[in-house]
Design an enzyme around this catalytic site. Structure first.
Site, PDB file in Angstrom:
ATOM      1  N   GLY D 150       2.173  -2.836   1.283  1.00  0.00           N
ATOM      2  CA  GLY D 150       3.088  -1.704   1.333  1.00  0.00           C
ATOM      3  C   GLY D 150       2.430  -0.511   2.002  1.00  0.00           C
ATOM      4  N   CYS D 151       3.241   0.401   2.478  1.00  0.00           N
ATOM      5  CA  CYS D 151       2.714   1.554   3.218  1.00  0.00           C
ATOM      6  C   CYS D 151       1.867   2.447   2.325  1.00  0.00           C
ATOM      7  CB  CYS D 151       3.854   2.330   3.865  1.00  0.00           C
ATOM      8  SG  CYS D 151       5.228   2.715   2.763  1.00  0.00           S
TER       9      CYS D 151
END
Lengths: 342, 342, 342, 342
Positions: D150-151
């Site tokens: 995930g970012c």
């Protein structure tokens, strides 16, 4: 691969220089051997342009007093107006030059002095070719010196050129042009102070912008242009981008389809000019060398919209596009990149 | 203090309604007794417009099916186009109304249907007074029904009115207008999606914006206006504000001073129209009911710039200004506030 | 109405001064009789703060060399750090003063000199009351001199005060604070240059911000605060607003409901502190004197979020709130306004 | 040049897909043979992602019901959570896959279901390698399936990894993370409505963000991580970028120099992690695959700042970096580009 083009960049700390660096560092045929910035001399390029951290070991140098000994193939000048005018003539005879300032854009001495408050370069001017690539390719290919167009002039001329060349243009032409804040340069100023600029839109220099004579001169170069031109500049709260809305009339009644065909035909061989279904949008050209154009008509009136990135197609990108042509390369080399969707 | 004006707001959850609430909650002569928002019915106003937290206990209600029993002095309609058209006629005869939609702005039935895709209100239309306050005060004072101008129309008409009334206008008029994102309303949409809009500038609805007939109709009302009008709309990446650049010609050669005097004289008694030295700027009118104007000439051509807040002078603020006049109050009451410097 | 409070504003051209003007021009009990700005002396206030065009005829004056003859009831000092320190002591004995700089915020001389690089005001300091209104009302009412809190300190202290006063706080406190660009002032600077700032977020002054000792001092004043405080400042690409995220631990396990009750009870009589369901948002407090707060817990850890407008509750608004108390007025007078939804 | 890698992109109309297209179209070893987007099926990719106009003739296709016949070397899944989970197992045995969703990020079934409200993939999960490139290169090189981080997890883990691996970490870790609006995706939503978002900063999902277990799991994978982690997410009014401020403590007293050396050593062979003198800034990593990091200490407390572009290093860029490794290429290929200074 052939030998690389040896390059000097004069004025590497501003936004024009910053974009020249960003493009040329990744250009497969380019090698930057000198980049100057007097106030930053001795500092790594990547300490000033921190986006380039890890991508270059170049260090800013002080510009030499005498440019005649500079051993490069081409020199880019990204200096404030009034400096290249005395520097380019010093270059050795084997060095080509591309000037991003306004110093060599105006043929008429009186007009030049009126708008730039500088003495005209005189006969040196005749050695310069105007670097609006899409309208001047053949001359650019054999030029030694290029005067790179202004950002507003690029957006406006690419929007108007097909109409002027078509001979269909009649009556007055009105251009309502808008620019992002990077057009004011890297130096801080009241009009680019973030707390106010982010909520701001305003006009400036009504009837007196220095790109007016540049645009008129090139329109006359392109065709029979005796029309009155009103050109008005405005400031947008984006970082990058120019958008020009051009209002004009034609001698014949045209349909939307006519206009679309006219533009598509004119730019059929121009990779960097894209036809836009619906209006262009700065969002789609940001960080690119593209100029997006659409044109619309209600019969009696035509409006042409164009959008560019002021620092790429409006400055450094077009300069590299011209360099490519001057060195016999495909004009696209090093310039086929795009910004994101968001 | 006299008794308060009892007020209903139909459509209180959108941006127009939001600004009506913000202004009227602090208006010394106003008392909001009903605010509707069908999708938000039952929710506190301050849960939707969280800026109003702590400032009101109002709760959104479902709009009644039958409006004839609404016991208020004036009803504001801030609904999407096409709803007030059937609702306002239901109001009891003692209730005044101010409509912020386009439903009652166009006299000509055919034109109305062409632009709004709705059936024209017919003779009901004749009961409506166009609420561009500065040009229509006397009629507004005695009106029962007000059709409040569109945001673009307000900025454009205030810029053009002095010229049209002067009789000096000749030739074509071109208006290049730009609006902030709140002009698209409170409902989410692709063109107001933040990741793209923040870097965006584009044109839309070329030659077909629904404010064109509204502007033309009122210009003809103001004076002899037989001129061709080109009106073009663009989208700015600010939240609030409209900026109109109006290009026109005059029968006589005017100086900058002539133009300045013409505008200052025309608006001498209009508190909310301010002359701007240099260009107006959206930054200086944001969150206010002011319209800032400057005008410039190069002899043959005149350009007039105007800037407003689209939600205040372009919608809710002007609506309240009109309400003040309809109830015999000073038009400034409740509207003398200003945005900040940054 | 009683006689108006006669007011001088020293330093009226900056953003703090700009907001003092905007608030006090509409304050029913206030009359500005002097506003200084040495670099703008002689210019109308509305030529510098163009949002005030049409709203005031005040003209900036040069600050007098000797302040003892200033005949006002209260003087606001919105000058850069280091100037009020020598000026306030000159004021006549009947003149009250509110200082928006850091000059009189720190009791400990050594700490003051370390953070501000200035000589401590010495015993003059003891005459100043710290103007965090919600925690210090009684002292403010009888104070002659107010040291108005810093913007970061205001957001942080209002978030932490209920916990410190509750005695439940234990362990380390970490505050991650973010400010809009107007916090850097009206002078242009590299970090507020629009082309870069609009896409920017960064931290600055790690561990060394001058608001750290101010926060610690007032936390100790409020209760038993022996905890370690880490306070970190960041820059946001908005014009206005501060958001503080405060991480802390409690001696007892609390539920979300416990925390909500604790905060609501603490601020039950504080109009300008609003409980926020869900997180506060700078959007809802911009252009207001409100501080919005929410608090959440997962049992072992509590996080408190607070949001203010840095120029209003973080500067000019709180200063006027304090003035109201010093003159026996309701603290809300002149401050009950709000920003818009968009 | 070796034969090109044949690529399918599932979910090409969102922002993750948009960036995969933008990167892979220019990747010298890549050939996109299929790009799906059910709602856009039949439309040219360049009609949806208008930045790609002129750069590709690809057309969006409907995703096949059965993926077993897809003849590609690698498939990227840029779909909403919950779709890849059933699709990737259908792929033929010679097809590699890189999933940008959260479907295969969590080993523990109960945790997965709690945060994602989906049934855990079961033993299929064991075939996935977590694609945080800098910490997991060897496993990625031989993986068939990659779960791309995930970012937020990317920015946080790259900031914390050197400390966790050093064994010096002690006590609680607090991460205050901020993301730009593109992190919410290409679908319009209230929280990304431009009129409000442009002036907005707020926190969301306190204590419950789905990246928490992902971060904790990988920290435990990296070293002895028994510490309490508080991870808090906030929304920034920029289009692109994540900034994480990580507060932690160390068993030994470290100097700034110690910390700098620790990080520089850890990332000595990681081209895409850059040490930042002073704080990183989203402005310098926008549109790039770089993660900029700085770390600071006051002796007892350490703060680590990291900045990435959420769509590049936080999604599509890292996915391509992993693809490069999976196919024996230099991880930098196709990813050495940078955003501009402004």
């Amino acid at each position: 691969m052939t030998e690389k083009i040896k390059i000097a960049i004069f004025g590497g700390s501003g936004y024009g220089g910053s974009e020249l660096l960003r493009i040329l560092l990744f250009h497969p045929n380019a090698e930057i051997v000198l980049v100057t910035a007097n106030e930053q001399a001795g500092r790594p390029v990547s300490a000033v342009h921190r986006n380039l951290n890890g991508l270059t070991d170049l260090v800013f140098e002080t510009a030499p007093i005498d440019l005649s000994a500079i051993d490069v193939d081409v020199a880019f000048f990204a200096l404030p107006h009034g400096q290249a005018i005395s520097q380019i003539p010093q270059l050795g005879s084997s060095v080509k030059a591309i000037d991003l300032s306004g110093d060599f854009r105006i043929d008429d001495a009186e007009t030049f002095t009126k708008y730039y408050k500088l003495e005209h370069p005189g006969e040196k001017q005749s050695e310069f070719v105007y670097g609006l690539t899409e309208t001047n390719r053949e001359a650019i290919k054999t030029a030694r010196f290029i005067s790179n167009p202004g950002c507003f002039a690029t957006a406006t001329l690419l929007a108007l050129a097909p109409m002027v060349k078509s001979g269909l243009l009649t009556g007055k032409v009105i251009v309502d042009a808008k620019t992002g804040s990077s057009g004011s340069g890297a130096k801080t100023a009241a009009n680019t102070h973030h707390p106010q600029r982010m909520n701001s839109f305003y006009a400036y220099k009504p009837f007196t912008h220095q790109h007016v004579p540049e645009i008129e001169q090139h329109l006359r170069f392109l065709g029979e242009f005796e029309n009155a031109l009103t050109f008005m500049t405005h400031s947008l709260p984006v970082s990058r981008g120019i958008f020009a809305s051009c209002y004009l009339e034609t001698t014949a009644l045209l349909t939307d389809e006519d206009v679309e065909n006219l533009y598509k035909h004119f730019y059929a061989d121009s990779f960097f000019v894209r036809w836009s279904d619906g209006s262009p949008d700065i969002n789609w050209v940001k960080n690119t060398n593209f100029c997006d154009i659409s044109a619309h008509t209600n019969g009696s009136q035509v409006v042409v919209f164009s959008a560019i990135d002021n620092l790429v197609k409006g400055a450094a990108g077009q300069a590299v596009q011209n360099m490519n042509l001057m060195f016999g390369l495909d004009e696209k080399i090093g310039l086929v990149f795009t910004g994101g969707n968001p």
